[in-house]
Design an enzyme around this catalytic site. Structure first.
Site, mmCIF file in Angstrom:
data_model
loop_
_atom_site.group_PDB
_atom_site.id
_atom_site.type_symbol
_atom_site.label_atom_id
_atom_site.label_comp_id
_atom_site.label_asym_id
_atom_site.label_seq_id
_atom_site.Cartn_x
_atom_site.Cartn_y
_atom_site.Cartn_z
ATOM 1 N N MET A 18 12.483 -32.049 23.912
ATOM 2 C CA MET A 18 11.512 -31.270 24.693
ATOM 3 C C MET A 18 12.214 -30.541 25.841
ATOM 4 O O MET A 18 11.998 -29.348 26.064
ATOM 5 C CB MET A 18 10.414 -32.186 25.247
ATOM 6 C CG MET A 18 9.530 -32.807 24.207
ATOM 7 S SD MET A 18 8.584 -31.597 23.271
ATOM 8 C CE MET A 18 7.305 -31.155 24.433
ATOM 9 N N VAL A 84 12.191 -36.426 31.307
ATOM 10 C CA VAL A 84 12.833 -37.714 31.018
ATOM 11 C C VAL A 84 11.751 -38.671 30.530
ATOM 12 O O VAL A 84 10.565 -38.420 30.754
ATOM 13 C CB VAL A 84 13.558 -38.274 32.283
ATOM 14 C CG1 VAL A 84 14.664 -37.344 32.732
ATOM 15 C CG2 VAL A 84 12.602 -38.536 33.435
ATOM 16 N N ASN A 113 5.359 -37.640 29.309
ATOM 17 C CA ASN A 113 4.027 -38.194 29.001
ATOM 18 C C ASN A 113 3.761 -39.367 29.923
ATOM 19 O O ASN A 113 3.567 -40.510 29.490
ATOM 20 C CB ASN A 113 3.989 -38.648 27.538
ATOM 21 C CG ASN A 113 3.275 -37.649 26.650
ATOM 22 O OD1 ASN A 113 2.470 -36.847 27.115
ATOM 23 N ND2 ASN A 113 3.574 -37.694 25.369
ATOM 24 N N SER A 138 1.999 -30.239 26.134
ATOM 25 C CA SER A 138 1.724 -30.540 24.727
ATOM 26 C C SER A 138 2.240 -29.410 23.854
ATOM 27 O O SER A 138 2.198 -28.251 24.236
ATOM 28 C CB SER A 138 0.227 -30.704 24.476
ATOM 29 O OG SER A 138 0.018 -30.901 23.085
ATOM 30 N N GLY A 139 2.694 -29.785 22.668
ATOM 31 C CA GLY A 139 3.105 -28.764 21.718
ATOM 32 C C GLY A 139 4.312 -29.150 20.889
ATOM 33 O O GLY A 139 4.763 -28.370 20.050
ATOM 34 N N LYS A 210 -4.114 -34.789 29.679
ATOM 35 C CA LYS A 210 -3.155 -34.837 28.560
ATOM 36 C C LYS A 210 -3.319 -36.133 27.769
ATOM 37 O O LYS A 210 -3.224 -36.151 26.541
ATOM 38 C CB LYS A 210 -1.717 -34.700 29.089
ATOM 39 C CG LYS A 210 -0.632 -34.929 28.034
ATOM 40 C CD LYS A 210 -0.728 -33.934 26.891
ATOM 41 C CE LYS A 210 0.403 -33.897 25.906
ATOM 42 N NZ LYS A 210 0.989 -35.071 25.371
ATOM 43 N N HIS A 213 -6.200 -35.656 25.635
ATOM 44 C CA HIS A 213 -5.754 -34.754 24.554
ATOM 45 C C HIS A 213 -5.110 -35.585 23.451
ATOM 46 O O HIS A 213 -5.386 -35.407 22.261
ATOM 47 C CB HIS A 213 -4.764 -33.720 25.120
ATOM 48 C CG HIS A 213 -3.958 -33.007 24.069
ATOM 49 N ND1 HIS A 213 -2.900 -33.597 23.398
ATOM 50 C CD2 HIS A 213 -4.060 -31.756 23.549
ATOM 51 C CE1 HIS A 213 -2.396 -32.744 22.533
ATOM 52 N NE2 HIS A 213 -3.077 -31.619 22.596
ATOM 53 N N ASN A 214 -4.241 -36.508 23.849
ATOM 54 C CA ASN A 214 -3.546 -37.321 22.852
ATOM 55 C C ASN A 214 -4.494 -38.287 22.148
ATOM 56 O O ASN A 214 -4.332 -38.551 20.950
ATOM 57 C CB ASN A 214 -2.385 -38.081 23.501
ATOM 58 C CG ASN A 214 -1.158 -37.196 23.659
ATOM 59 O OD1 ASN A 214 -1.284 -35.984 23.777
ATOM 60 N ND2 ASN A 214 0.014 -37.780 23.673
ATOM 61 N N GLU A 217 -6.051 -36.278 19.693
ATOM 62 C CA GLU A 217 -5.013 -36.017 18.668
ATOM 63 C C GLU A 217 -4.943 -37.200 17.685
ATOM 64 O O GLU A 217 -4.914 -36.999 16.461
ATOM 65 C CB GLU A 217 -3.673 -35.831 19.393
ATOM 66 C CG GLU A 217 -2.437 -35.719 18.526
ATOM 67 C CD GLU A 217 -1.176 -35.708 19.392
ATOM 68 O OE1 GLU A 217 -1.040 -34.816 20.256
ATOM 69 O OE2 GLU A 217 -0.316 -36.590 19.222
ATOM 70 N N TYR A 218 -4.950 -38.425 18.209
ATOM 71 C CA TYR A 218 -4.920 -39.612 17.337
ATOM 72 C C TYR A 218 -6.131 -39.585 16.396
ATOM 73 O O TYR A 218 -6.008 -39.864 15.202
ATOM 74 C CB TYR A 218 -4.993 -40.896 18.169
ATOM 75 C CG TYR A 218 -3.679 -41.446 18.698
ATOM 76 C CD1 TYR A 218 -2.750 -40.641 19.334
ATOM 77 C CD2 TYR A 218 -3.391 -42.809 18.585
ATOM 78 C CE1 TYR A 218 -1.577 -41.169 19.848
ATOM 79 C CE2 TYR A 218 -2.217 -43.341 19.093
ATOM 80 C CZ TYR A 218 -1.316 -42.522 19.730
ATOM 81 O OH TYR A 218 -0.161 -43.057 20.237
ATOM 82 N N ARG A 475 -28.518 -62.217 26.759
ATOM 83 C CA ARG A 475 -27.738 -62.451 27.997
ATOM 84 C C ARG A 475 -28.557 -63.235 29.008
ATOM 85 O O ARG A 475 -28.063 -64.129 29.687
ATOM 86 C CB ARG A 475 -27.311 -61.113 28.616
ATOM 87 C CG ARG A 475 -26.261 -60.351 27.809
ATOM 88 C CD ARG A 475 -25.893 -59.045 28.492
ATOM 89 N NE ARG A 475 -25.191 -59.270 29.732
ATOM 90 C CZ ARG A 475 -25.597 -58.827 30.928
ATOM 91 N NH1 ARG A 475 -26.717 -58.141 31.029
ATOM 92 N NH2 ARG A 475 -24.893 -59.076 32.003
HETATM 93 C C1 6PG Z 1 1.916 -33.399 22.207
HETATM 94 C C2 6PG Z 1 2.045 -34.735 21.568
HETATM 95 C C3 6PG Z 1 3.212 -35.456 22.106
HETATM 96 C C4 6PG Z 1 3.627 -36.609 21.213
HETATM 97 C C5 6PG Z 1 3.176 -37.947 21.684
HETATM 98 C C6 6PG Z 1 2.328 -38.776 20.777
HETATM 99 O O1 6PG Z 1 0.841 -33.159 22.719
HETATM 100 O O2 6PG Z 1 2.870 -32.634 22.176
HETATM 101 O O3 6PG Z 1 0.912 -35.513 21.793
HETATM 102 O O4 6PG Z 1 2.956 -35.760 23.426
HETATM 103 O O5 6PG Z 1 3.444 -36.376 19.925
HETATM 104 O O6 6PG Z 1 4.353 -38.543 21.958
HETATM 105 O O7 6PG Z 1 3.100 -39.531 19.945
HETATM 106 P P1 6PG Z 1 2.710 -40.925 19.294
HETATM 107 O O8 6PG Z 1 1.972 -40.603 18.050
HETATM 108 O O9 6PG Z 1 4.041 -41.534 19.013
HETATM 109 O O10 6PG Z 1 1.945 -41.757 20.258
#
Ligand code: 6PG
Length: 510
Positions: A18, A84, A113, A138-139, A210, A213-214, A217-218, A475
């Site tokens: 990166m 880093v 990250n 991201s990217g 972010k 975002h991830n 993404e998952y 409860r």
């Molecule tokens: C992005 C990605 C990037 C990376 C992560 C997730 O937005 O460019 O999300 O940050 O792919 O490291 O990776 P993992 O699947 O290993 O958690």
């Protein structure tokens, strides 16, 4: 033309995949960079690449052997960008920069990250020594090189100084179409269009966005994988056939980077065996933790994000490969029923709609989580702007992000994406197929945890009544935890003496 003794505009530390690409992107945009990495080979690599790309022209990247040398090569006040690994390495570098003589009005930008709470702490920890600023990126490697999506946050004064740099290197969107403007030509960056970089808010907020975002993404990746598994196992399709379905889907409302790369992955053949490469890749998913952080944060703030959490769990169960092999020999499931060509076509159409509706829910969960976190932290996040900067450059870029942008532009206080008239109508029209795809997969014993969780999110969200009334009774029964009544003010709490004859109700004053 710059000469070699001219001071550099930016210092760059960390030349991994990166870092190297962000450095070259900065250089393409006219910035002269002084760079440093602990690994000499990485420094040599970028210098070599710069000279290859520049030919006879003046080098744009200067190698430094120490932090002191790096500072001495920069214009003051210094701007230093870090790429880093998240966690301790960030603080380690910050301390070495302090030892090397960094000044209070110098800016250090963390692009890793990082955990968002670390960014919050760092801003105050380094106050007076230098300005710590965050810009989540991201990217992946291509995005870093030719235009990532950037989520900057921290000191607003620092942002005014670095905004032109970040907007120059960011991905660009055509404002007329909302689509990415792409160019993958070194030395020829895109200069027009809307940059995918916007100031997110106070420190921590950019990395939070972010992180979500991830999480999305998952979920997005897992949903595509479930559609793949259903086509593979229930519809008995080969990887290349599935790739061509994905390519078809990529022409419509599912158009996205993740669908596009999924098709490419499925088209690859393994050179050693001649098999589809996907068949020789071990089905154990790795993770670096950002999806997990999103799920944890959702649980902590009480925001329902079950599809994101399911996507994390799907990776966990995939990694139990040895146990799954054993279980596959012991635990029974239904037989897979052979489908006619017509049924198969219908199943593919249903899957398309199931993927689209599930995707809407995954994004709805992510935006809802950001909204709750924003209120808790006092960030006032701008969701239309966030959707806009995700339209290009980032991993979840998709045509669909323009519809999300529109939804928040029309109503910035929208409680949930599902309540936007466009998305509500889409789901109303497609939900039968969504339900059918999940029902079919379930009857065939094919897991589709993320898709089902998305449908459950939808059905729970639209339910006026949920069985939480019984849960509150449970409860109160064992723990005297009290409950509210539907016919009394919310602030009045009630307790029932459940085990006593007649079960009298006791009002508890608050
Ligand atoms: C992005 C990605 C990037 C990376 C992560 C997730 O937005 O460019 O999300 O940050 O792919 O490291 O990776 P993992 O699947 O290993 O958690």
């Amino acid at each position: 033309m710059t000469n070699s003794t001219t001071l550099c505009d930016i210092g760059f530390i960390g030349l991994g995949v990166m870092g190297k690409n962000i450095t070259l992107n900065l250089a393409d945009n006219g910035y002269k960079i002084a760079c440093f990495d602990l690994d000499q080979e990485k420094i040599d690599g970028i210098i070599e690449q710069d000279s290859l790309e520049r030919g006879e022209l003046e080098p744009r990247v200067i190698a430094c052997r120490s932090y002191t040398e790096l500072l001495s090569k920069l214009k003051a006040p210094h701007l230093i960008i870090l790429s880093v690994p998240a966690g301790k390495p960030v603080d380690h570098v910050c301390h070495l920069l302090i030892d090397a003589g960094i000044q209070p009005d110098d800016i250090v930008v963390d692009t890793g990250n990082s955990l968002w709470t670390d960014s919050v702490e760092r801003e105050s920890q380094y106050k007076g020594k230098f300005i710590f600023f965050s810009t989540a990126v991201s990217g992946g490697e291509v995005g870093a090189r030719f235009g990532p999506s950037l989520m900057p946050s921290g000191d607003p004064y620092a942002w005014t100084r670095i905004e032109p740099v970040m907007k120059a290197i960011a991905a660009k969107v055509d404002p007329a179409t909302g689509l990415p403007i792409e160019s993958f030509e070194p030395g020829n960056p895109i200069k027009h269009g809307e940059p995918c970089a916007t100031y997110i808010g106070p420190s921590g907020s950019g990395h939070y966005v972010k992180m979500v975002h991830n999480g999305i993404e998952y979920a997005d990746m897992q949903l595509i994988c479930e559609a793949y598994q259903i086509m593979r196992e229930s519809l008995e399709m080969e990887p290349v056939e599935i790739a061509s379905i994905f390519r078809e889907w990529n022409k419509g409302k599912l158009n996205s980077y993740l669908i596009e790369i999924s098709a490419e992955v499925l088209e690859q053949t393994d050179a050693a065996t001649g098999k589809p490469l996907v068949d020789v890749i071990m089905d154990k998913a790795g993770q670096k933790g950002t999806g997990l952080w999103t799920a944890v944060s959702a649980l902590q703030v009480g925001s329902p994000a079950q599809t994101i959490a399911q996507a994390v769990f799907a990776r966990s169960i995939s990694s139990l490969k040895d146990e799954r092999i054993k279980a596959s020999k012991m635990l029974s499931g239904p037989e897979v029923v052979k489908l006619s060509e017509e049924q198969k076509q219908q199943a593919i159409n249903s899957l398309h709609d199931a993927l689209y509706c599930s995707k809407i829910c995954a994004y709805a969960q992510g935006f809802q989580l950001m909204s709750i976190a924003s209120q808790e932290q006092g960030w006032t996040l701008d969701f239309a702007e966030i959707a806009k900067i995700w339209r290009a450059g980032c991993i979840i870029r998709a045509v669909f992000l323009q519809s999300i942008t529109n939804a928040y532009e029309q109503d910035e206080k929208l409680d949930n994406l599902l309540l936007d008239p466009f998305f509500a109508k889409q789901i109303a029209e497609l939900q039968f197929n969504w339900r059918r795809a999940i029902a079919d997969a379930t009857l065939q014993g094919i897991p589709c945890a993320a898709m089902s969780s998305a449908l459950n999110y939808y059905d729970s969200y639209r339910a006026e009544t949920l069985p939480a009334n019984l849960l509150q009774g449970q409860r109160d029964y064992f723990g005297a935890h009290t409950y509210q009544r539907v016919d009394k003010p919310a602030k009045t709490k009630f307790h029932t003496e459940w085990s006593k004859a007649g079960r009298p109700e006791v009002k508890i004053k608050k």
